[in-house]
Write an enzyme that holds these catalytic residues in place. Structure first.
Site, PDB file in Angstrom:
ATOM      1  N   ALA A 322     -21.982  66.009 -13.795  1.00 17.45           N
ATOM      2  CA  ALA A 322     -20.511  67.277 -14.162  1.00 17.45           C
ATOM      3  C   ALA A 322     -19.702  65.698 -15.801  1.00 17.45           C
ATOM      4  O   ALA A 322     -20.147  65.465 -16.344  1.00 17.45           O
ATOM      5  CB  ALA A 322     -19.398  67.160 -12.392  1.00 17.45           C
ATOM      6  N   SER A 323     -18.140  65.806 -14.723  1.00 20.01           N
ATOM      7  CA  SER A 323     -17.660  65.004 -16.164  1.00 20.01           C
ATOM      8  C   SER A 323     -18.078  63.257 -15.741  1.00 20.01           C
ATOM      9  O   SER A 323     -17.837  62.825 -17.163  1.00 20.01           O
ATOM     10  CB  SER A 323     -16.634  65.095 -16.325  1.00 20.01           C
ATOM     11  OG  SER A 323     -16.077  66.588 -16.462  1.00 20.01           O
ATOM     12  N   THR A 324     -19.128  62.799 -15.430  1.00 22.63           N
ATOM     13  CA  THR A 324     -19.484  61.962 -15.649  1.00 22.63           C
ATOM     14  C   THR A 324     -20.966  61.804 -16.599  1.00 22.63           C
ATOM     15  O   THR A 324     -20.685  61.169 -17.653  1.00 22.63           O
ATOM     16  CB  THR A 324     -19.959  61.568 -14.546  1.00 22.63           C
ATOM     17  OG1 THR A 324     -21.388  61.681 -13.444  1.00 22.63           O
ATOM     18  CG2 THR A 324     -19.317  61.448 -13.244  1.00 22.63           C
TER      19      THR A 324
END
Length: 623
Positions: A322-324
């Site tokens: 995801a946005s990591t």
């Protein structure tokens, strides 16, 4: 006439005497030959059988090495196990002996018979057959009181594994179990015997050669009913080596408590060494159940549990990052010169590519966005535009440089490597060329991307410490039973992040703002003094749901919640990665978990702090 008769009688007598002498000599020769055969040919075997009736060798199992946490707290011990055995040839009459034994021990007679039936008419009939492992103390007392009514019954005391905190740290410690037939055939276990217990999972398996000791033995004399009357000779068993972990059990317990209502994982690491401070996977299991013996029903319930309690999700489960992943995309854009800290893109809440519209998590958009805002508010449109310029293969190169797509090398077995997709990989796997729209999914950590919580934790640690990638280590030292160090872990560098110091500082500032500015997606989880930096993530999950026709259809289920963080911001002492399966939002689900763990690490306090006000992203977004 008389002389003739005398001569006949004398010949007859001599003939009869000769026959008799021949028979006597023949019998004597046969007897001597038999004696020679018994003494010379079969003497050793008869001597062995005779000794078995009075002298026996008693195996003394070696205690396995103990396992401690980093502060010397004992996590895995050995307790005495009272194992019930029988020497079938001495247990006369066998049926009555077993019936009496069943009455005293509470073990069904049929269960006592099973091990004996396997060795009937074999040479092992003179040796103890173990029919009741780990009997309780009440049964032991009853047997000892009635030993004269139980010929051939023996009780052996052996060390048995004891996991002092039950399910706590079970995925790290693992468990032991009886060696299988296939394992006995393996060269790995060439010196093991039937009935030995070996490490099956976790640290017990990974460090089996160190933890296992060297068995000893006793030569004992026994009486007519198989009871030991004296010890003739002893070879002491050598205990296994002790393992001291880098894990702090107090922190481990807190991590497990924070995950207790969720399925997921948490990893905490020391950024400057790579040593693991805590590693929790939820749900867990009790390793003591494997030692004491598990029923078929209990085993089936464990392996069919939909939440996979036997899987160490920190190192074996793979999730979209995801946005990591936007940390990697930001590094790639900065290093490739496509953006700098002044570059801005406008986010109206969507991005069009061809005839398809890609949405930002913030429906009404973020407006003008620079790299700091893109990271702190997790703007998807900013990274869509950046990803379109970078392409999937350049993104993959940086992802590998951050440690994704390969095992980290942690000292536990069965670590998953995750997946970093490339155009060539997709072509090989599916026969279909890479599409531009797939890059937009990859750049925000979706699509084919897969990573483990440990990989994200190590990436976070490298960002926090200034760019050095360390191999994660769980073992601090290995010691002999008397406390002498045999091995001490030292930090092992695996590489450097492919990003300049200046560009890394830009990324770190974006992560600081994620937590410590009102518009940051993790603002509600900030810590006093602004010590924590981090990045939220929300991984979309596609499941399958049956319709009325019974056909499976793809459907979106609740998202996984991610949060990566380190603290303090300037000189990190701890880095954390958290994933909560179907937790929905990293900002509201995963970030508070990491914040509470870090708070406990520094102060021993886990109470949530009062925030100054709602953060825009935290209150309304998916991040």
């Amino acid at each position: 006439m008389t002389n003739y008769l005398d001569s006949v009688n004398s010949d007859w007598f001599n003939h009869r005497l000769g026959v008799a002498m021949t028979l006597v000599i023949t019998a004597f020769v046969v007897l001597m030959a038999r004696l020679v055969y018994l003494q010379v040919v079969e003497g050793a075997d008869f001597r062995r059988q005779s000794e078995l009736n009075s002298i026996r060798v008693k195996i003394v199992d070696a205690p396995r090495g103990l396992i401690y946490d980093t502060k010397g707290r004992l996590l895995v011990d050995n307790r005495p196990s009272y194992d019930l055995g029988i020497v079938p040839r001495a247990a006369v009459p066998l049926d009555r002996t077993l019936e009496t034994l069943s009455h005293l021990s509470g073990i069904p007679t049929e269960q006592l018979y099973k091990p004996i039936e396997k060795i009937k008419d074999s040479k092992n009939y003179n040796k103890p057959v173990w029919i009741g492992p780990d009997i309780d103390r009440n049964a032991l007392a009853a047997i000892e009181v009635n030993r004269w009514d139980l010929p051939g019954i023996v009780v052996n005391v052996s060390p048995r594994r004891d996991y002092l905190f039950g399910p706590s740290a079970a995925h790290i410690l693992g468990y032991v179990g009886e060696i299988s037939e296939d394992e006995l055939k393996s060269t790995t276990y060439r010196y093991y015997r039937v009935g030995d217990y070996i490490g099956k999972y976790g640290m017990e398996r990974a460090r089996e050669p160190w933890l296992r000791g060297k068995r000893g033995g006793q030569q004992v004399a026994v009486n007519a009913v198989g009871q030991v009357v004296r010890v003739l000779n002893t070879v002491d068993a050598v205990p296994g080596h002790n393992v001291v972990l880098s894990v702090d059990h107090s922190l481990q317990v807190v991590a497990e408590q924070l995950l207790s209502d969720h399925s997921g994982a948490l990893v905490a690491v020391e950024p400057d060494t790579g040593q693991i401070l805590a590693m929790a996977s939820s749900p867990s299991f009790d390793p003591n159940a494997f030692v004491s013996g598990m029923s078929h029903e209990a085993w089936q319930a464990l392996i069919t549990d939909a939440q996979f309690p036997l899987t160490n999700k920190a190192i074996q489960a793979e999730y979209p990052p995801a946005s990591t992943y936007k940390v990697i995309a930001a590094a790639a854009g900065l290093e490739e010169g496509l953006i700098d800290e002044t570059t801005t893109f406008f986010c109206p809440g969507f991005f069009k590519l061809g005839n398809r519209t890609y949405r930002c998590w913030k429906r009404w958009g973020h407006g003008e966005v620079d790299i700091y805002k893109a990271l702190s508010e997790s703007c998807d449109v900013y990274f869509y535009k950046l990803g379109q310029e970078l392409g999937v293969d350049r993104l993959a190169w940086y992802a590998w440089g951050f440690g994704l797509g390969e095992v980290t090398g942690i000292d536990l077995d069965h670590e998953a490597g995750g997946l970093v997709p490339t155009a060539a990989w997709k072509k090989r796997r599916t026969g279909v060329s890479w599409q531009k729209g797939e890059t937009l999914s990859v750049v925000i950590g979706q699509g084919f991307n897969l990573t483990t919580p440990l990989q994200v934790a190590m990436m976070t640690a490298a960002v926090g410490n200034g760019g050095t990638r360390y191999r994660p280590r769980m073992i601090k030292t290995i010691q002999t039973a008397d406390g002498r160090d045999l091995y001490a872990a030292v930090p092992e560098v695996r590489g450097q992040l492919p990003v300049s110091k200046r560009n890394l500082e830009i990324i770190r500032e974006g992560l600081f703002r994620t937590v410590n500015t009102r518009t940051g997606t993790a603002f509600k989880s900030r810590l006093q003094g602004g010590i924590m930096s981090g990045k939220t993530g929300t991984a979309q999950v596609v499941g399958r749901r049956e319709d009325d026709s019974g056909r499976g259809q793809e459907s979106v289920v609740k998202d996984h919640a991610w949060f990566m963080a380190y603290a303090p911001h300037n000189h990190p002492q701890i880095a954390v990665a958290v994933i909560l399966e179907h937790g929905e939002h990293g900002s509201t689900a995963a970030a508070p978990v990491a914040a509470n763990l870090i708070r406990f690490y520094f102060s021993g306090d886990m109470q949530a702090e009062k925030t100054a006000g709602p953060g825009t992203g935290a209150s309304s977004g998916q991040e």
